[in-house]
Design a protein around this motif. Sequence first.
Motif, PDB file in Angstrom:
ATOM      1  N   UNK A 162      49.328  19.249  41.429  1.00 54.21           N
ATOM      2  CA  UNK A 162      49.796  20.498  40.850  1.00 54.21           C
ATOM      3  C   UNK A 162      50.224  21.412  41.993  1.00 54.21           C
ATOM      4  N   UNK A 163      50.832  20.767  42.992  1.00 48.07           N
ATOM      5  CA  UNK A 163      51.297  21.438  44.192  1.00 48.07           C
ATOM      6  C   UNK A 163      52.755  21.046  44.356  1.00 48.07           C
ATOM      7  N   UNK A 164      53.622  21.974  44.719  1.00 48.07           N
ATOM      8  CA  UNK A 164      55.040  21.653  44.871  1.00 48.07           C
ATOM      9  C   UNK A 164      55.293  20.718  46.047  1.00 48.07           C
ATOM     10  N   UNK A 165      56.411  19.989  45.963  1.00 48.59           N
ATOM     11  CA  UNK A 165      56.829  19.071  47.036  1.00 48.59           C
ATOM     12  C   UNK A 165      56.655  19.681  48.420  1.00 48.59           C
ATOM     13  N   UNK A 166      57.138  20.914  48.562  1.00 50.71           N
ATOM     14  CA  UNK A 166      57.188  21.564  49.868  1.00 50.71           C
ATOM     15  C   UNK A 166      55.842  21.640  50.565  1.00 50.71           C
ATOM     16  N   UNK A 167      54.764  21.591  49.783  1.00 52.15           N
ATOM     17  CA  UNK A 167      53.432  21.793  50.364  1.00 52.15           C
ATOM     18  C   UNK A 167      52.642  20.502  50.465  1.00 52.15           C
ATOM     19  N   UNK A 168      53.236  19.380  50.066  1.00 55.07           N
ATOM     20  CA  UNK A 168      52.466  18.141  49.940  1.00 55.07           C
ATOM     21  C   UNK A 168      52.041  17.545  51.276  1.00 55.07           C
ATOM     22  N   UNK A 169      52.942  17.574  52.245  1.00 55.82           N
ATOM     23  CA  UNK A 169      52.653  16.893  53.497  1.00 55.82           C
ATOM     24  C   UNK A 169      53.243  17.696  54.656  1.00 55.82           C
TER      25      UNK A 169
END
Lengths: 500, 319
Positions: free
Chosen positions: A288-295
Amino acid sequence: MMQKFDEMYTQLPYEFFTHGAKIRDHYRIYDEWLARQPGNMMAKRREEAEMIFRRVGITFAVYGEKDEEGAGTERLIPFDLIPRIIPAHEWRDMEHGLEQRVTALNRFLHDIYHDQEILKAGLIPREQIEQNAQFRPQMMGVDLPNNVYSQISGIDIVRAPDAKGNGEYYVLEDNLRVPSGVSYMLEDRKMMMRLFPDLFSAHRVAPIAHYPDLLLETLRQSSPATTAEPTVVVLTPGMYNSAYFEHAFLAQQMGIELVEGQDLFVKDNFCYMRTTRGPQRVDVIYRRVDDDFLDPNVFRPASTLGCAGLLDVYKAGHINICNGVGTGVADDKSIYPYVPKMIEFYLGEKPILNNVPTYMCRNKDELSYVIANMKDLVVKEVHGAGGYGMLVGPAATKAEVEDFKKAVLANPSGYIAQPTLSLSSCPTFVESGIAPRHIDLRPYVLSGKTVQMVPGGLTRVALKEGSLVVNSSQGGGTKDTWILEDEASPVQAAQSQTQS
Amino acid sequence: MLSRTADHLFWMNRYTERAENTARLLDVNYQTSLLPQSEAVAQAGWQGLLSISELLPAYKEKHDVIRAKEVMDFMVKDERNPSSIVSCLSAARENARAVRGTLTTEVWETQNQTWLEVKRMIKQGDFEADPSQFFEWVKFRSHLSRGVTVGTMLMDEALHFMRLGTFLERADNTARLVDVKFHAVESDFYGTANGKDLEYDFYHWSAILRSVSGFEVYRKVYRDVIRPERVAELLILRPDMPRSLHASLNEVVGNLRMVANDQSSETQRRAGKLRAELQYGRIDEILATGLHAYLTQFLDRVNDLGAHISRDFLVPVPA
């Protein structure tokens, strides 16, 4: 005067007629029940509901707002007591349409990140994909379990009158990144059953409480082939996120861990969570986290919400991330106008659900039409979400329209426009009593090995009179949504066998 | 379970227990302050309370004088004091909210309701209107929280980490309570036979006993007049007194055993050793070394246990 469509009454406004008159069939029993209730019943029930919601802590945090003590505010989501009722035959069509649409969108995503047949066929201009901020080149050639990118899709549907004044459903937008709100759908139903048990014995309302089960099944089916008993977790940005309640709720309902980025780490190209008994491997992340914050190694380097190295694990097929990375390229408002074409291209079928006619400002002639008619249109930023970055022409001031014109002319491909639909209304219990308010519907479509959904979805309602914006961040509320299993015919009389 | 989850559960219960014990401590001081006594004695009482909670510097930053009203406000409703009752209840609720999925609905709703109500009560001035009533309410919310936990939670790791938090905190808090009250009598306590008159002793010691709900227990166990040595023995060494150090350490050791992992043997050894000393200790030996000195080293060891538990199971406390 624009045509109007109300879900319950065949004529507006409500004040001109009494109970029993001009009622649509599927609301007849509800209307009769309402007529029998004492005057202050609804107000009392609403108080009761608010008390329960607060005690149970069903709240959403509001970005940037602080209360007098400086703590972040938690607001209750406004819940309306009057259900939105949909007859079974309408839902059956919608269900088929949703399955078709979501299947095509997943095929599109797989195509875009593999052979790009649809671009080669010239149906969508290549630069609209490759220059799209939501397109993730890192995903090119990556194979995902079931070839599915969007396991959980929230499709926003509105209803508006056609030329004859009949209600027609339109898809307003697709949400393929992290659609939220499903916990409100479930809690609204629980609340309605608690407040009005008698209504449920008088109607055949299709149950929805098995949603977490379907979700868990979908997530387990989405596991990479590395294990038979996958460990599934929910990844949340943390308790200060506006949808934290939902993250915790879903994890609890599915009986799986709710993790934050700091709980995860990557070792030898597998992903693990830190537990009291040491590291445990994770196979599926419902993020439940956007792509931008995943890695932080690949996307935003400063993000602490994700896990360093996660994308490599994902690309190696050692974990699945749901929804997939890069789904945003399919739910972008600039791609939306092409969805009917996708359905025909991938499935060879006629679209069952309508799109709202859309002007793409990137095309010169459409741009000049939009500029000339902006006061009658709804203009949206293609990357906007949550009701931000949009202009509702008829409700805007001259100055607002002029400002928006400038913004659109400065960056035409950043905007689309649609005719102002007269969204259907539904009776809603507001301060002044029962009055019509505009609504939409978000069904949640689950795609694992098959496509599944519970009947209905979350009905959102714009509580401000005349407002067309239903987002909770913009003062929207919610309603329980009933799919009547048997066209509002009363439930069969009591069983013949009773205890003597 | 997730280390972070265990950490939240552990601290949720520590804060709940701390709120309860702060209420107990304040209540006994408040009750004693209603007895006829000199201004100096009263002030010494409040000062002792602050220093034993290690809050004297923080308090002095805000207030020039040590007076009942200011100290109580500081310890009850000052949100900038992380140990105030309101801060503890709020921290407990924040921890609960972070792991609400791990808690039963009843446990979560109890924590949430306590937090909603304490905010309302403080706003309405319920505390000023009747401090004792307010302290009583805090105690009962804590009782409720413990009862709901034991009555509804699956008896797995989650429960053990919660219990571990409760009893480690209780061991700490009871030790502080005993220390502050004996401290009030003398610079250190080596046994009776100082010149204070018996009447003062009776009210002083019975107030301590009441603050840990131990007055009737004392009578039942000793069938004797209130003697400070026996009060100390009851609160430190009796394994059957639920708020004693010995009883608390029994629970700590037991719950620690239930969650033991590959790296926790040293932590278990230390907990076991501390417990054994309470089990085989005698009050006259403790008093011979001085009660304050004894309790000070006890608090250090409880603190050390907390750090070890964090390191082995939870989110390690940054050094």
